[in-house]
Design a protein around this motif. Structure first.
Motif, PDB file in Angstrom:
ATOM      1  N   LEU A 416       0.829  -1.417   0.025  1.00  0.00           N
ATOM      2  CA  LEU A 416      -0.143  -0.136  -0.034  1.00  0.00           C
ATOM      3  C   LEU A 416       0.711   1.305  -0.019  1.00  0.00           C
ATOM      4  O   LEU A 416       0.443   2.163  -0.682  1.00  0.00           O
ATOM      5  N   ALA A 417       1.965   1.169   0.743  1.00  0.00           N
ATOM      6  CA  ALA A 417       2.826   2.438   0.734  1.00  0.00           C
ATOM      7  C   ALA A 417       3.284   2.458  -0.555  1.00  0.00           C
ATOM      8  O   ALA A 417       3.575   3.738  -1.071  1.00  0.00           O
ATOM      9  N   ALA A 418       3.858   1.671  -1.138  1.00  0.00           N
ATOM     10  CA  ALA A 418       4.607   1.750  -2.575  1.00  0.00           C
ATOM     11  C   ALA A 418       3.537   2.233  -3.693  1.00  0.00           C
ATOM     12  O   ALA A 418       3.699   3.110  -4.499  1.00  0.00           O
ATOM     13  N   ALA A 419       2.138   1.742  -3.489  1.00  0.00           N
ATOM     14  CA  ALA A 419       1.159   2.385  -4.352  1.00  0.00           C
ATOM     15  C   ALA A 419       0.803   3.589  -4.076  1.00  0.00           C
ATOM     16  O   ALA A 419       0.850   4.500  -4.834  1.00  0.00           O
ATOM     17  N   VAL A 420       0.797   4.039  -2.835  1.00  0.00           N
ATOM     18  CA  VAL A 420       0.870   5.637  -2.642  1.00  0.00           C
ATOM     19  C   VAL A 420       1.974   6.412  -3.068  1.00  0.00           C
ATOM     20  O   VAL A 420       1.548   7.461  -3.615  1.00  0.00           O
ATOM     21  N   ASP A 421       3.304   5.862  -3.026  1.00  0.00           N
ATOM     22  CA  ASP A 421       4.348   6.568  -3.680  1.00  0.00           C
ATOM     23  C   ASP A 421       4.279   6.842  -4.944  1.00  0.00           C
ATOM     24  O   ASP A 421       4.861   7.707  -5.616  1.00  0.00           O
ATOM     25  N   VAL A 422       3.875   5.796  -5.736  1.00  0.00           N
ATOM     26  CA  VAL A 422       3.731   5.617  -7.233  1.00  0.00           C
ATOM     27  C   VAL A 422       2.419   6.350  -7.682  1.00  0.00           C
ATOM     28  O   VAL A 422       2.599   7.246  -8.546  1.00  0.00           O
ATOM     29  N   LEU A 423       1.452   5.631  -7.543  1.00  0.00           N
ATOM     30  CA  LEU A 423       0.150   5.842  -8.131  1.00  0.00           C
ATOM     31  C   LEU A 423      -0.566   7.146  -7.294  1.00  0.00           C
ATOM     32  O   LEU A 423      -0.964   8.240  -8.143  1.00  0.00           O
ATOM     33  N   GLY A 424      -0.201   7.259  -5.938  1.00  0.00           N
ATOM     34  CA  GLY A 424      -0.849   8.586  -5.106  1.00  0.00           C
ATOM     35  C   GLY A 424      -0.250   9.709  -5.486  1.00  0.00           C
ATOM     36  O   GLY A 424      -0.763  10.840  -5.884  1.00  0.00           O
ATOM     37  N   GLU A 425       1.044   9.608  -5.880  1.00  0.00           N
ATOM     38  CA  GLU A 425       1.969  10.667  -6.344  1.00  0.00           C
ATOM     39  C   GLU A 425       1.590  11.493  -7.510  1.00  0.00           C
ATOM     40  O   GLU A 425       1.484  12.545  -7.665  1.00  0.00           O
ATOM     41  N   ARG A 426       1.267  10.459  -8.548  1.00  0.00           N
ATOM     42  CA  ARG A 426       0.373  11.093  -9.866  1.00  0.00           C
ATOM     43  C   ARG A 426      -0.727  11.955  -9.423  1.00  0.00           C
ATOM     44  O   ARG A 426      -1.289  12.974 -10.415  1.00  0.00           O
ATOM     45  N   ALA A 427      -1.472  11.653  -8.523  1.00  0.00           N
ATOM     46  CA  ALA A 427      -2.654  12.387  -8.074  1.00  0.00           C
ATOM     47  C   ALA A 427      -2.433  13.516  -7.112  1.00  0.00           C
ATOM     48  O   ALA A 427      -3.459  13.950  -6.470  1.00  0.00           O
ATOM     49  N   GLY A 428      -1.092  13.915  -6.972  1.00  0.00           N
ATOM     50  CA  GLY A 428      -0.747  14.875  -6.015  1.00  0.00           C
ATOM     51  C   GLY A 428      -0.545  14.577  -4.719  1.00  0.00           C
ATOM     52  O   GLY A 428      -0.682  15.475  -3.907  1.00  0.00           O
ATOM     53  N   GLY A 429      -0.359  13.399  -4.275  1.00  0.00           N
ATOM     54  CA  GLY A 429      -0.464  12.829  -3.142  1.00  0.00           C
ATOM     55  C   GLY A 429       0.755  12.868  -2.448  1.00  0.00           C
ATOM     56  O   GLY A 429       1.898  13.160  -3.008  1.00  0.00           O
TER      57      GLY A 429
END
Length: 501
Positions: A416-429
């Motif tokens: 989940l952390a990795a998904a936030v770092d890559v996918l969430g980052e693209r959404a401005g996370g």
């Protein structure tokens, strides 16, 4: 026409052993090219597998000489490829695509070194092409990089046995050095090779200075990652327990090995080991491939007894298949040729169909018409962390501005952390932190962030909650989200105690 080998049970095609011109170049390279094409097309699938996301983040944002669960090669490679072509899955997975194609070729070359003619070489290449070795090469991971390295290593040793060219042993040391930057499993292979050579010969291998020079290269190359492990309390030593907790027992291991070998490969492995065993039981004849058979069986047994994962054996599967292909083609020459051809065609057809249904290479509309197609599950698995990453990012962005600036986003588990770092980052996370496995050895948040937004699939644990004045749940569908405020202990001080595996 046939010629005799030192094994009374095996007859080899004329010219099948020891000549540079007998390699079945055309058909083997054609099979390898087909494998590369299938994997290249399949690369552009739904997205990153969660392990790929972790490797990407580790190499892009936390490049180091080592990690909790691995040496540095795959994360470094993932980070580099993402910088070369950001977001391109084709480029990201290109090393394992080419590695799988090369493994197909190396399986044929091992068959050649063991005395196999063109038929054995093509059989070995084809069997590997429709096996789990290629199927798993859809992903960039440690367990998909090792197969090409181990197969190359075994080919160098098999060729040395025939040619006695010591530069091959030095090259084997270089390959070992690279493999040690991927996982720390290759010493198990060398230990098994040593046992095989001591029991069956050629013992001369262990006395060659080039072998020990290669070993020195491997040791020196591994010093930096060993120093990282030592400085961090040898976290890799915990991976054995992690694997045993997550993977089924011996029965599951054996079943996994059979499934990965595939419809063609599994019978070849069985035939090869049985016929070598028969030859070994009839002294004084020494089987020329005995050292290899003993080594490969030894590695399998070691993995099974230590609670290893069945996909670890993908690294030795091509050599096992090559051994079986040599034995089967030698035994079957002149016997029921039409029946052999029919069975081989059936096996390869079914194997190829299974491969095409297991990696996302066919159009999605076609797969939708095939109930239970594994490729559909593969693509779904590549999206499995995306909803959680988006929900966590949205929950963070919903915090009041003042609170958000003082809050670090914490994920319960590393996928989940990795998904936030890559996918969430693209959404401005924001960047993600986690105490779980490899993430627990990354740097903690800055001390200016006195709050934590805990996101996961279970409630915030007491081991984390106790370091904050208050933890309150926040309503988010499908995800446990808790805002913990008033941190009472510096991040650096609490970090080692909140790590989990």
């Amino acid at each position: 026409m046939t010629t005799e080998t030192t094994d009374p049970l095996v007859r080899v095609e004329a010219g099948g052993r020891g000549r540079d011109g007998d390699f079945a170049r055309g058909p083997v390279l054609l099979i390898a090219a087909a494998v590369a094409a299938v994997l290249a097309i399949a690369s552009e699938s739904a997205g990153y597998f969660f392990d790929e996301l972790y490797f990407l983040v580790a190499g892009r944002d936390h490049l180091a000489w080592g990690y909790f669960d691995q040496p540095p090669l795959v994360p470094a490679l993932a980070g580099l490829l993402d910088r070369v072509a950001p977001g391109s899955l084709l480029v990201f997975r290109l090393p394992v695509t080419l590695g799988a194609a090369l493994t197909v070729v190396l399986a044929a070359l091992i068959a050649r070194e063991l005395g196999g003619g063109r038929g054995a070489q093509v059989l070995a290449a084809g069997a590997v092409a429709v096996s789990g070795t290629v199927l798993m090469s859809h992903y960039l991971a440690t367990y998909t990089v090792d197969p090409v390295l181990w197969t190359l290593l075994l080919w160098l040793l098999a060729r040395w046995v025939r040619t006695r060219s010591d530069r091959l042993l030095l090259l084997a040391g270089v390959v070992t050095a690279v493999s040690l930057q991927t996982k720390f499993l290759v010493p198990a292979l060398w230990a098994a090779v040593a046992v095989g050579v001591l029991l069956c010969g050629p013992r001369e291998m262990l006395r060659r200075p080039a072998l020990w020079a290669g070993a020195a290269v491997a040791v020196v190359a591994t010093v930096p990652t060993l120093l990282w492990q030592a400085a961090n309390g040898w976290p890799y030593a915990q991976m054995g327990a992690v694997v045993r907790d997550e993977w089924p027992g011996t029965t599951g291991f054996v079943l996994g090995v059979v499934l990965f070998a595939g419809l063609v490969g599994a019978p070849l492995v069985l035939v090869g080991l049985i016929r070598v065993g028969i030859a070994l039981a009839r002294p004084p004849h020494r089987h020329p491939a005995a050292w290899l058979a003993v080594a490969l069986v030894g590695v399998c047994v070691a993995f099974a007894l230590s609670g290893g994962r069945s996909y670890y054996t993908l690294a030795i599967l091509p050599a096992l298949v090559a051994l079986g292909a040599v034995k089967l083609t030698a035994w079957a020459r002149g016997r029921a040729r039409r029946t052999r051809g029919t069975l081989a065609a059936l096996g390869f057809t079914v194997g190829a169909a299974a491969l095409l249904l297991s990696v996302p290479v066919l159009p999605a509309a076609w797969l939708a018409q095939i109930p239970g197609a594994p490729a559909a599950a593969v693509e779904a698995g590549e999206r499995v962390m995306e909803p959680g990453a988006m929900a966590a990012t949205a929950a963070y962005q919903a915090l009041p501005d003042g609170t958000r600036r003082q809050t670090a986003l914490f994920a319960q588990i590393y996928p989940l952390a990795a998904a936030v770092d890559v996918l969430g980052e693209r959404a401005g996370g924001p960047p993600a932190y986690s105490p779980h496995r490899g993430y627990g050895y990354f740097a903690p948040p800055p001390e200016s962030q006195t709050n934590a937004l805990w996101v996961g699939f279970e409630t915030v644990p007491d081991t984390f909650r106790r370091y904050f004045a208050d933890c309150a749940p926040r309503p988010v569908d499908g995800l446990e989200v808790w805002l913990c405020t008033g941190r009472t202990t510096p991040w650096a001080a609490m970090w080692p105690s909140i790590r989990s595996r």
